[in-house]
Design a protein around this motif. Structure first.
Motif, mmCIF file in Angstrom:
data_model
loop_
_atom_site.group_PDB
_atom_site.id
_atom_site.type_symbol
_atom_site.label_atom_id
_atom_site.label_comp_id
_atom_site.label_asym_id
_atom_site.label_seq_id
_atom_site.Cartn_x
_atom_site.Cartn_y
_atom_site.Cartn_z
ATOM 1 N N GLY A 132 -19.837 -3.880 -23.951
ATOM 2 C CA GLY A 132 -20.358 -3.565 -22.823
ATOM 3 C C GLY A 132 -22.010 -3.490 -22.674
ATOM 4 N N GLU A 133 -22.560 -3.539 -24.026
ATOM 5 C CA GLU A 133 -24.198 -3.602 -23.976
ATOM 6 C C GLU A 133 -24.560 -4.976 -24.301
ATOM 7 N N VAL A 134 -23.910 -5.870 -24.647
ATOM 8 C CA VAL A 134 -24.004 -7.230 -24.979
ATOM 9 C C VAL A 134 -24.257 -7.924 -23.588
ATOM 10 N N THR A 135 -25.486 -8.754 -23.768
ATOM 11 C CA THR A 135 -26.022 -9.664 -22.634
ATOM 12 C C THR A 135 -24.994 -10.621 -22.167
ATOM 13 N N GLU A 136 -24.344 -11.364 -23.016
ATOM 14 C CA GLU A 136 -23.610 -12.393 -22.666
ATOM 15 C C GLU A 136 -22.386 -12.295 -23.376
ATOM 16 N N PRO A 137 -21.384 -11.395 -23.272
ATOM 17 C CA PRO A 137 -20.183 -11.113 -24.263
ATOM 18 C C PRO A 137 -19.194 -12.516 -24.327
#
Length: 654
Positions: free
Chosen positions: A193-198
């Protein structure tokens, strides 16, 4: 040093090497070798001043051990503060993009070293044991990325994921298992959820052939051999579920394309022993079937309906023993409901006696009863053959007591509402698709006991109309504004969702049943519906508005149903409207200004087309027509005017 190794780490790798040596004594070699401890076992790696000559990584560990050995039984506050100050002086390398690049290069070197050692000493596993342990520990170091979601993009750019995924094909299964563990942690929903482009991270995993390699490892693992192997399967299923949370359709389609994935899941959910992985496999199978049309198609060849039904057949007379088994049963029903989206599975469901099993479960009033009602609802939708079969197998006998709220009471109001939704949907399907004797039996159910079931229908209409109005008022007053940000929907979509939660769908099903019953050709039932509308204070225009709202949300694929419902609504208007002017005004509300498919105009149809659609074929209700003829002959004797007699005959024909 070996005591500090985590379970499944050095010991697991050593056991795998023992297997390669066929019991040649590699375990004794592990104790004798005393390999140099690595940074991942003893704590964070020390600072590296030069890449070519890193300082010894065991000094900080020795310092920590010496401090621990010198601690007396009682420690003063001053000594504690001194120890904390010393701990603050210990340097810990910060994980950044440069450190990540060194980790990737180190992993690549460890892989090459292990490969060369395995080739050089193929028959002497004790000689490549150290390289195997070092590689295993290097893989586990990547778990530290979970605290740095900002580095996921760099991990993809450094092409480290193909190397990690490629280790699943390693001869040592323990290393492949550790890759599962690392990937399950890296794909944790809280971290992703905190990754920019999962999505880019997930796509990189798929491009590295994650799906086929995952299935290969699952086929190699024997869960019954040890707890570590069972935990490995759990990590694998967790990783798959996490990926499905990030990208449901792509993930489920990718795994469904692997030929052996679905057979493995089917076999796993049908295992004899009830354990956590069996429950987890059933849940994952349901997720794949719900999100992947290709998987539902593939289940036809795997005989999925028959095999899953056998998995729940044992719960016809008994309840699950614990919460874990209850979750398993619910997951199995979810899988079957997903399969019912395909007409081929609906047909198989009827042929393998699935409806008979559901009818028996409903009649038992146990844990599976409500689940059986839900599955029955899905199996009857848009399936005339199953609707006919349900009535023939005496399904009405167990269905209508639930409709009348007779029997076991629900534990919560939410469960009762959900059950009413499925029951009304089943009755609506029966009213639409049953023909001949089954249709007559459905109609007779509503006519028996002084039309008590018709009264129940209109009571439900009144109840759900009030609930929907409350939801509308709450929405208009701004009480649910915060939901928009969570669901990312506009005001119109949120209003529709709120109304559905309040019972809009059930209300629509109730009113559809009413208009279909009014057009089944039984004058007595039609007249009683008109009387009950007046008695219960249900305005005719309210029912017409509900029907029109339902029709307006149907797309072109349901054009036939839309036209059919509007024709039935016009039939109800003609029979129950107080006068001709009111009837014309209500009919103009149908269609929403849309040109009629038959006349090309808005509003009423041509009389011949109207009569053809509103009156059912003669062969569909033989028993009702015989009763109506007797009533008609009786009415003829009572009437004095031949003109009135002709008018009544025409009304009955309509």
């Amino acid at each position: 040093h070996q005591a500090a190794a985590p379970p499944g780490g050095r010991a697991g790798v050593a056991r795998a090497c023992e297997a390669d040596a066929a019991g040649a004594g590699a375990a004794r070699t592990l104790g004798a070798m005393a390999p140099t401890p690595s940074s991942s076992l003893m704590g964070p790696p020390p600072p590296m001043t030069k890449r070519s000559a890193p300082p010894p990584d065991d000094e900080p560990a020795r310092k920590r051990l010496e401090i621990g050995e010198d601690i007396p039984d009682e420690i003063s506050q001053q000594d504690i503060q001194s120890m904390l100050d010393q701990a603050d002086d210990v340097h810990i390398e910060v994980l950044n993009e440069a450190a990540l690049k060194r980790m990737v290069l180190q992993l690549e070197r460890k892989i090459k070293t292990n490969q060369s050692m395995r080739i050089k000493h193929a028959d002497e596993p004790d000689k490549f044991l150290k390289s195997e342990v070092d590689l295993d520990e290097e893989v586990k170091r990547f778990s530290s990325l979970t605290t740095h979601p900002d580095l996921y993009g760099a991990l993809v750019e450094l092409e480290a994921l193909p190397q990690l995924v490629g280790l699943m094909n390693h001869a040592n299964t323990d290393i492949a298992v550790d890759v599962f563990e690392v990937l399950s942690e890296l794909t944790d929903p809280d971290v992703i959820g905190e990754v920019t482009e999962p999505e880019a991270f997930v796509n990189a995993l798929f491009e590295a052939q994650l799906c086929p390699m995952t299935v290969d490892v699952l086929l190699r693992i024997d869960e019954s051999s040890s707890e570590e192997d069972a935990k490995a399967v759990t990590n694998c299923l967790t990783m798959m579920e996490n990926l499905a949370d990030i990208s449901p359709r792509d993930t489920c389609n990718k795994f469904a394309e692997v030929p052996k994935m679905l057979p493995w899941l089917i076999k796993r959910v049908r295992a004899q022993a009830m354990d956590y992985n069996r429950v987890y496999a059933a849940e994952l199978l349901g997720i794949i079937l719900q999100n992947s049309p290709a998987s539902r198609d593939a289940m036809v060849g795997h005989e999925g309906v028959d095999k899953l039904l056998r998995g729940i057949a044992g719960y016809r007379k008994k309840d699950p023993s614990d919460s874990e088994e209850s979750e398993y049963v619910q997951n199995m029903f979810d899988c079957l409901c997903a399969l019912m989206l395909l007409p081929e599975h609906q047909a198989v469901f009827g042929k393998v006696q699935g409806l008979e099993l559901m009818i028996r479960m409903i009649g038992q009033h146990n844990f599976c009863s409500n689940l059986a009602v839900r599955l029955t609802d899905h199996s009857l939708r848009h399936c005339p053959a199953n609707c006919q079969m349900f009535v023939d197998k005496l399904g009405l006998k167990v269905l209508f007591p639930i409709f009348m709220k007779k029997g076991v009471k629900m534990k919560s109001k939410g469960e009762a509402k959900e059950l009413e939704e499925h029951v009304t949907s089943i009755i609506q399907s029966l009213c639409r698709y049953c023909t001949g004797t089954p249709m007559a039996r459905v109609l007779n159910k509503f006519m028996e006991n002084n039309f008590e079931k018709l009264e129940r229908l209109l009571e439900m209409h009144d109840e759900y109309v009030r609930a929907v109005r409350v939801a509308d008022a709450a929405r208009n007053s701004g009480e649910v504004k915060s939901i928009d940000r969570d669901l990312e929907v506009d005001d119109e979509e949120q209003l529709f969702l709120d109304r559905c939660d309040a019972g809009l769908f059930t209300l629509q099903q109730v009113d559809i049943i009413v208009v279909r019953l009014a057009n089944m050709g039984n004058r007595q039932a039609t007249e009683e519906i008109g009387k009950l509308l007046d008695t219960k204070g249900v305005p005719l225009e309210e029912t017409v508005s509900v029907i029109e709202e339902y029709c307006s949300h149907l797309d072109d694929s349901a054009r036939k149903e839309r036209e059919e419902l509007r024709a039935c609504a016009r039939g109800l208007i003609r029979r129950c409207a107080p006068d001709e002017a009111a009837a014309e005004a209500l009919e103009r509300r149908l269609g929403g200004g849309e040109a009629d498919a038959v006349t090309g105009k808005t509003g009423k149809k041509a009389p011949e087309e109207e009569e053809r659609q509103s009156s059912p074929p003669a062969e569909r209700q033989p028993e009702e027509r015989r009763k109506d003829k007797k009533d008609e002959r009786k009415d003829k004797k009572e009437r004095k005017s031949s003109a009135a007699d002709k008018k009544e005959k025409k009304s009955h024909k309509d």
